[in-house]
Motif scaffolding. Structure first.
Motif, PDB file in Angstrom:
ATOM      1  N   VAL A  95       0.840  -1.196   0.000  1.00 55.26           N
ATOM      2  CA  VAL A  95       0.000   0.000   0.000  1.00 55.26           C
ATOM      3  C   VAL A  95       0.876   1.246   0.000  1.00 55.26           C
ATOM      4  CG1 VAL A  95      -1.909  -1.138   1.199  1.00 55.26           C
ATOM      5  CG2 VAL A  95      -0.161   0.064   2.523  1.00 55.26           C
ATOM      6  N   THR A  96       0.353   2.321  -0.579  1.00 52.41           N
ATOM      7  CA  THR A  96       1.055   3.601  -0.589  1.00 52.41           C
ATOM      8  C   THR A  96       0.324   4.569   0.324  1.00 52.41           C
ATOM      9  OG1 THR A  96       1.798   3.246  -2.869  1.00 52.41           O
ATOM     10  CG2 THR A  96       1.898   5.494  -2.023  1.00 52.41           C
ATOM     11  N   ILE A  97       0.986   4.939   1.406  1.00 56.40           N
ATOM     12  CA  ILE A  97       0.412   5.835   2.405  1.00 56.40           C
ATOM     13  C   ILE A  97       1.219   7.123   2.412  1.00 56.40           C
ATOM     14  CG2 ILE A  97      -0.165   6.149   4.845  1.00 56.40           C
ATOM     15  CD1 ILE A  97      -0.176   3.067   5.088  1.00 56.40           C
ATOM     16  N   ASP A  98       0.583   8.216   2.060  1.00 59.31           N
ATOM     17  CA  ASP A  98       1.267   9.517   2.006  1.00 59.31           C
ATOM     18  C   ASP A  98       2.568   9.422   1.211  1.00 59.31           C
ATOM     19  OD1 ASP A  98      -0.753  10.687   3.496  1.00 59.31           O
ATOM     20  OD2 ASP A  98       0.264  10.333   5.408  1.00 59.31           O
ATOM     21  N   GLU A  99       2.485   8.786   0.043  1.00 57.81           N
ATOM     22  CA  GLU A  99       3.586   8.666  -0.918  1.00 57.81           C
ATOM     23  C   GLU A  99       4.689   7.710  -0.472  1.00 57.81           C
ATOM     24  OE1 GLU A  99       4.970  12.563  -1.910  1.00 57.81           O
ATOM     25  OE2 GLU A  99       3.054  13.194  -2.780  1.00 57.81           O
ATOM     26  N   ASN A 100       4.481   6.988   0.602  1.00 55.35           N
ATOM     27  CA  ASN A 100       5.448   5.979   1.056  1.00 55.35           C
ATOM     28  C   ASN A 100       4.830   4.593   0.940  1.00 55.35           C
ATOM     29  OD1 ASN A 100       7.543   7.818   1.943  1.00 55.35           O
ATOM     30  ND2 ASN A 100       6.189   8.350   3.645  1.00 55.35           N
ATOM     31  N   GLU A 101       5.614   3.630   0.421  1.00 49.33           N
ATOM     32  CA  GLU A 101       5.113   2.276   0.235  1.00 49.33           C
ATOM     33  C   GLU A 101       5.396   1.410   1.462  1.00 49.33           C
ATOM     34  OE1 GLU A 101       6.678   0.544  -3.347  1.00 49.33           O
ATOM     35  OE2 GLU A 101       5.124   1.485  -4.583  1.00 49.33           O
ATOM     36  N   PHE A 102       4.410   0.581   1.792  1.00 46.95           N
ATOM     37  CA  PHE A 102       4.548  -0.334   2.919  1.00 46.95           C
ATOM     38  C   PHE A 102       4.014  -1.701   2.508  1.00 46.95           C
ATOM     39  CE2 PHE A 102       4.256   3.855   4.796  1.00 46.95           C
ATOM     40  CZ  PHE A 102       5.228   3.835   5.778  1.00 46.95           C
ATOM     41  N   LEU A 103       4.788  -2.745   2.801  1.00 41.55           N
ATOM     42  CA  LEU A 103       4.301  -4.097   2.563  1.00 41.55           C
ATOM     43  C   LEU A 103       3.196  -4.397   3.569  1.00 41.55           C
ATOM     44  CD1 LEU A 103       7.609  -6.099   1.977  1.00 41.55           C
ATOM     45  CD2 LEU A 103       5.990  -5.256   0.265  1.00 41.55           C
ATOM     46  N   CYS A 104       2.160  -5.056   3.086  1.00 44.32           N
ATOM     47  CA  CYS A 104       1.025  -5.386   3.947  1.00 44.32           C
ATOM     48  C   CYS A 104       0.698  -6.867   3.798  1.00 44.32           C
ATOM     49  CB  CYS A 104      -0.183  -4.535   3.570  1.00 44.32           C
ATOM     50  SG  CYS A 104      -1.600  -4.773   4.654  1.00 44.32           S
ATOM     51  N   SER A 126       4.102  -5.279   7.755  1.00 41.49           N
ATOM     52  CA  SER A 126       5.138  -6.132   8.331  1.00 41.49           C
ATOM     53  C   SER A 126       6.505  -5.482   8.484  1.00 41.49           C
ATOM     54  CB  SER A 126       5.262  -7.420   7.516  1.00 41.49           C
ATOM     55  OG  SER A 126       5.294  -7.147   6.135  1.00 41.49           O
ATOM     56  N   GLU A 127       6.969  -4.733   7.486  1.00 37.40           N
ATOM     57  CA  GLU A 127       8.314  -4.158   7.552  1.00 37.40           C
ATOM     58  C   GLU A 127       8.442  -3.074   8.618  1.00 37.40           C
ATOM     59  OE1 GLU A 127      10.312  -4.550   3.169  1.00 37.40           O
ATOM     60  OE2 GLU A 127       8.960  -2.855   3.498  1.00 37.40           O
ATOM     61  N   ASP A 128       7.320  -2.490   9.022  1.00 39.21           N
ATOM     62  CA  ASP A 128       7.363  -1.368   9.953  1.00 39.21           C
ATOM     63  C   ASP A 128       7.043  -1.769  11.394  1.00 39.21           C
ATOM     64  OD1 ASP A 128       7.854   1.516  10.057  1.00 39.21           O
ATOM     65  OD2 ASP A 128       5.758   1.716  10.650  1.00 39.21           O
TER      66      ASP A 128
END
Length: 206
Positions: free
Chosen positions: A53-62, A78-80
């Motif tokens: 997902v892209t949250i406020d222009e930052n990508e995060f694995l979900c 997961s990565e965060d």
């Protein structure tokens, strides 16, 4: 006070009032702009299915994990993740960069709540008992696979500012699942539809 001094004071107060009103107008317009431009629930659901997902222009694995003896599913970034705490019937997920809160509770038995309106009322009563300032907002029901999830949103005030919260529950054969997602109120429109999208997909088989 001389007449010209009084007139000057009136003009200064008028100017200060105009500045304040303009600032309130700017904040309201920015708030409405964020609401209009937030991603739709469907867009978030499509990103969740892709696992990123892209949250406020930052990508995060979900990904979807299962807690409480591989029994209760929960979306996590997961990565965060800093840590996941599981104690008795409660699970808490802590993040590094994302200003999110995720709590999950699994209890044996059933929840005697007639509908989402009553759920919101019960939440309001509980927060009042706990001396937490809570402003109820929306309610709703979501069909996720063969489950019906009931949710209620609201705003909590805290020492660090307003918190946007969505509480939810659904019934399983062996118990009741209750949880909530939180984020800073100023980040509401970055996460509100994402939270609802996660509830839509939580009981779906991957």
């Amino acid at each position: 006070m001389l007449l010209d001094e009084k007139l000057l004071q009136i003009e200064q107060e008028k100017a200060q009032k105009e500045v304040k009103e303009n600032r309130i107008r700017e904040i309201r317009e920015e708030f409405l702009k964020q609401e209009r431009e937030q991603k739709s629930i469907q867009e978030w659901m499509e990103e969740l299915k892709k696992g990123k997902v892209t949250i406020d222009e930052n990508e995060f694995l979900c990904e979807k994990i299962k807690l409480f003896d591989e029994n209760i599913p929960l979306y996590v970034f997961s990565e965060d993740i800093v840590k996941i705490i599981q104690e008795n019937h409660l699970a808490i997920v802590s993040y590094r960069e994302l200003e999110l809160g995720m709590n999950l509770t699994f209890l044996r038995g059933s929840l005697c709540v007639e509908n989402e309106i009553v759920f919101q009322q019960k939440l309001s009563e509980q927060y009042k008992t706990d001396k937490i300032t809570y402003y109820p907002m929306d309610t709703g029901k979501i069909h996720s696979a063969y489950k019906i999830l009931t949710y209620a949103t609201g705003i909590i005030t805290s020492s660090v500012g307003g918190i946007w919260i969505i509480n939810y529950y659904y019934q399983k054969k062996d118990g009741i699942v209750m949880g909530n997602y939180t984020c800073p109120l100023v980040k509401r429109f970055s996460f509100e539809h994402l939270f609802v999208a996660m509830l839509n997909g939580i009981c779906e088989e991957d």
